[in-house]
Design an enzyme around this catalytic site. Structure first.
Site, mmCIF file in Angstrom:
data_model
loop_
_atom_site.group_PDB
_atom_site.id
_atom_site.type_symbol
_atom_site.label_atom_id
_atom_site.label_comp_id
_atom_site.label_asym_id
_atom_site.label_seq_id
_atom_site.Cartn_x
_atom_site.Cartn_y
_atom_site.Cartn_z
ATOM 1 C CG ASP A 32 31.602 -26.789 -64.200
ATOM 2 O OD1 ASP A 32 31.112 -27.932 -64.249
ATOM 3 O OD2 ASP A 32 32.454 -26.446 -63.366
ATOM 4 C CD GLU A 243 27.404 -30.773 -59.146
ATOM 5 O OE1 GLU A 243 27.880 -30.247 -58.124
ATOM 6 O OE2 GLU A 243 28.043 -31.586 -59.835
HETATM 7 O O1 FUB Z 1 33.552 -27.615 -61.470
HETATM 8 C C1 FUB Z 1 33.321 -27.770 -60.089
HETATM 9 C C2 FUB Z 1 31.977 -28.344 -59.837
HETATM 10 O O2 FUB Z 1 31.872 -29.615 -60.484
HETATM 11 C C3 FUB Z 1 30.813 -27.558 -60.396
HETATM 12 O O3 FUB Z 1 30.519 -26.418 -59.655
HETATM 13 C C4 FUB Z 1 29.792 -28.615 -60.414
HETATM 14 O O4 FUB Z 1 28.632 -28.297 -61.109
HETATM 15 C C5 FUB Z 1 30.558 -29.777 -60.994
HETATM 16 O O5 FUB Z 1 30.614 -29.729 -62.393
#
Ligand code: FUB
Length: 343
Positions: A32, A243
């Site tokens: 991320d 997301e």
């Molecule tokens: O790294 C945890 C979660 O996985 C992140 O918050 C999301 O965007 C995904 O990459």
């Protein structure tokens, strides 16, 4: 080695896809990556993936991260410097677990680090921590941001204004806030999603307060529209928001990019305001190795770069490694699609 043959090969590879397919960091697991240019360097704010004894499930409980490290690079291609631990879950009074994807911003010489974590009731909230240096250490505010929920904060500076974007469905809990309050009707992460023919769940945006510590206005839903102006539907898994929100500005247009989650693309939509609406344009980054896809886009010395992650080092979906590559805007403003699995 200076042999003519090697030089020729390197030149060709660089032209095709510089940096693609090399993990930037291999002494720990990172994911991320939110990248920004501060003090003339690239600073990277990633998640810090770790192995834990939590069983894998569809809500992402196995992404059980505890702390954050910040990295800096003098230039693309340089080895990132690990500045060490910038914030630990034990130093955040309200946070219990799952320190997920963070971001950072600078204002008037102070640095603000934004992160999601589950509170004592296992509800995701957004937190802020403040420091004097881009690499931290950061001191967390005693409470989460007022009225905050869900995951993946990303801050975009437009002139003197700062906007925070966030949200993530399924394990990120955004679908549980459809009534304005946290409402969970079942045990599965997808239980509270809209029907397939209803508009998809919207990511959220708010201007930050002048002190950068709270929302400076009531959060607004972001509309992501099809080319004909109709909303992208919840059943359109190839294109709907899941997301990993990110915003960059190019030629006076705002680019809202995001992960489509279970179809694993980084898609983008463009608009004329930081609040949207944004019109769907296409895919920036096709699926990577591993389930999650999460990126950031930054300009450095006139070139644009995308930071992202995959699971090359482990082939385990929760133990990821960050990467970067160049990103190209076409003359008409569209972005060239990157296919990491096929080169
Ligand atoms: O790294 C945890 C979660 O996985 C992140 O918050 C999301 O965007 C995904 O990459």
């Amino acid at each position: 080695c200076n042999s003519p043959q090697k030089t020729e090969v390197e030149t060709v590879e660089e032209k095709v896809n510089p940096y693609l397919n090399s993990p930037l960091i291999s002494h720990m697991y990172t994911a991320d990556p939110s990248a920004h240019v501060f003090e003339g360097k690239i600073y990277i704010y990633p998640s810090h993936d770790v192995e834990s004894d939590v069983k894998e499930d569809d809500s992402g409980a196995h992404f059980n991260m505890r702390d954050f490290h910040v990295f800096s690079m003098d230039s693309p291609g340089a080895t990132p410097l690990d500045h060490g631990r910038a914030l630990d879950v034990d130093d955040v009074p309200w946070a219990k677990r799952q320190m997920w994807a963070p971001d950072a911003a600078e204002k008037d010489g102070k640095y603000y680090f934004y992160f999601p974590a589950k509170d004592k009731d296992d509800i995701f909230r957004l937190g802020v921590a403040v420091g004097d240096r881009p690499e931290g250490p950061f001191k967390a505010q005693p409470e989460p941001m007022k009225g905050s929920f869900s995951i993946d904060p990303a801050v975009f500076q437009d002139g003197n204004e700062y906007y925070i974007y966030w949200g993530g469905i399924w394990g990120g809990q955004l679908q549980k806030w459809r009534t304005g309050k946290y409402l969970s009707t079942g045990n599965l992460p997808y239980d509270d999603e809209p029907a397939d023919d209803e508009p998809a769940i919207s990511p959220v945006v708010a201007k930050l307060s002048a002190d950068m510590l709270e929302f400076g206005e009531k959060p607004r839903e972001i509309k992501i529209l099809d080319q004909d102006g109709s909303p992208i539907l919840a059943g359109d898994h190839e294109r709907r928001f899941f997301e990993a929100a990110w915003v960059h500005k190019y030629n006076d247009k705002y680019y809202f990019s995001y992960s489509t989650g279970d179809t694993h693309n980084i898609a983008y939509a463009t608009g004329d305001s930081p609040y949207g609406p944004f019109t769907y344009q296409g895919v920036i980054l096709k699926p990577v190795q591993g389930w999650t896809n999460h990126h950031s886009i930054v300009q450095f010395e006139g070139k644009w770069y995308i930071f992202y992650h995959d699971t090359e080092l482990t082939d385990k979906t929760h133990l990821r490694n960050i990467k970067m590559t160049e990103l190209t805007h076409n003359p008409d403003g569209t972005i060239q699609t990157i296919s990491p699995l096929t080169g």
